[in-house]
Design a protein around this motif. Structure first.
Motif, PDB file in Angstrom:
ATOM      1  N   GLN A 299      -4.297   6.919  -3.214  1.00 29.58           N
ATOM      2  CA  GLN A 299      -4.100   5.793  -2.303  1.00 29.58           C
ATOM      3  C   GLN A 299      -4.106   4.521  -3.150  1.00 29.58           C
ATOM      4  O   GLN A 299      -5.074   4.249  -3.850  1.00 29.58           O
ATOM      5  CB  GLN A 299      -5.223   5.739  -1.262  1.00 29.58           C
ATOM      6  N   GLU A 300      -2.993   3.782  -3.129  1.00 30.23           N
ATOM      7  CA  GLU A 300      -2.882   2.535  -3.897  1.00 30.23           C
ATOM      8  C   GLU A 300      -2.835   1.340  -2.966  1.00 30.23           C
ATOM      9  O   GLU A 300      -2.115   1.351  -1.962  1.00 30.23           O
ATOM     10  CB  GLU A 300      -1.613   2.530  -4.755  1.00 30.23           C
ATOM     11  N   ASN A 301      -3.607   0.323  -3.310  1.00 35.83           N
ATOM     12  CA  ASN A 301      -3.571  -0.961  -2.621  1.00 35.83           C
ATOM     13  C   ASN A 301      -3.318  -2.018  -3.691  1.00 35.83           C
ATOM     14  O   ASN A 301      -4.223  -2.358  -4.457  1.00 35.83           O
ATOM     15  CB  ASN A 301      -4.881  -1.219  -1.876  1.00 35.83           C
TER      16      ASN A 301
ATOM     17  N   SER B  60       0.859  -1.190   0.000  1.00 34.58           N
ATOM     18  CA  SER B  60       0.000   0.000   0.000  1.00 34.58           C
ATOM     19  C   SER B  60       0.888   1.231   0.000  1.00 34.58           C
ATOM     20  O   SER B  60       1.982   1.217   0.573  1.00 34.58           O
ATOM     21  CB  SER B  60      -0.891   0.035   1.246  1.00 34.58           C
TER      22      SER B  60
END
Length: 146
Positions: free
Chosen positions: A63-65, A32
């Motif tokens: 926001q990266e997951n 993340s």
């Protein structure tokens, strides 16, 4: 994507403008991250001259997951045409190539109006809009221009 090898391209009007050929290592697992980007938003004037309003500077939070993340080495090739002269940009070096799978969410926590719209005009035209003088005229209009 085929195993650890990947190839991708971007094409317009039959010209393959951007080509990427890469080989990736094993999946590094989930991760993340949070980052910020900036984007200038502007609208051409309805008369065709200048900008309709002062540009807006958007501060965007990403926001990266990620489920999958792979690193590797790749080759970047830029081709071009009269409409898209990407071939005039020299590729001096290519850094690490990344392959990812996952989700991204973008929000705009802040924006500011940028005064003096004329100062941004060359960059907005150069970034977003085609030069229609270079497009082929449809046959039905060719008689009218003679």
């Amino acid at each position: 994507m085929d195993g650890h090898e990947a190839y991708g391209f971007c094409e317009r009007n039959g010209v393959r403008l951007i080509e990427i050929d890469a080989e990736f290592g094993a999946n590094l697992g989930p991760s993340s991250s949070e980052s910020y980007d900036f984007e200038i938003k502007a609208v051409p004037h309805s008369t065709g001259f200048g900008l309709q309003h002062d540009p807006i500077l958007n501060c965007m939070k990403n926001q990266e997951n990620l489920r999958v993340k792979r690193e590797g080495k790749g080759i970047l090739k830029l081709n071009g045409s009269a409409l898209d002269p990407l071939h005039t940009i020299p590729v001096v070096s290519v850094g690490t190539a990344y392959y990812t799978e996952g989700e991204s969410s973008w929000t705009v926590p802040r924006l500011d109006v940028l005064p003096n719209r004329d100062a941004y005009l060359p960059f907005i035209y150069g970034q977003k809009f085609d030069d229609f003088r270079l497009f082929r005229k449809p046959a039905r209009f060719q008689k009218l221009s003679r």
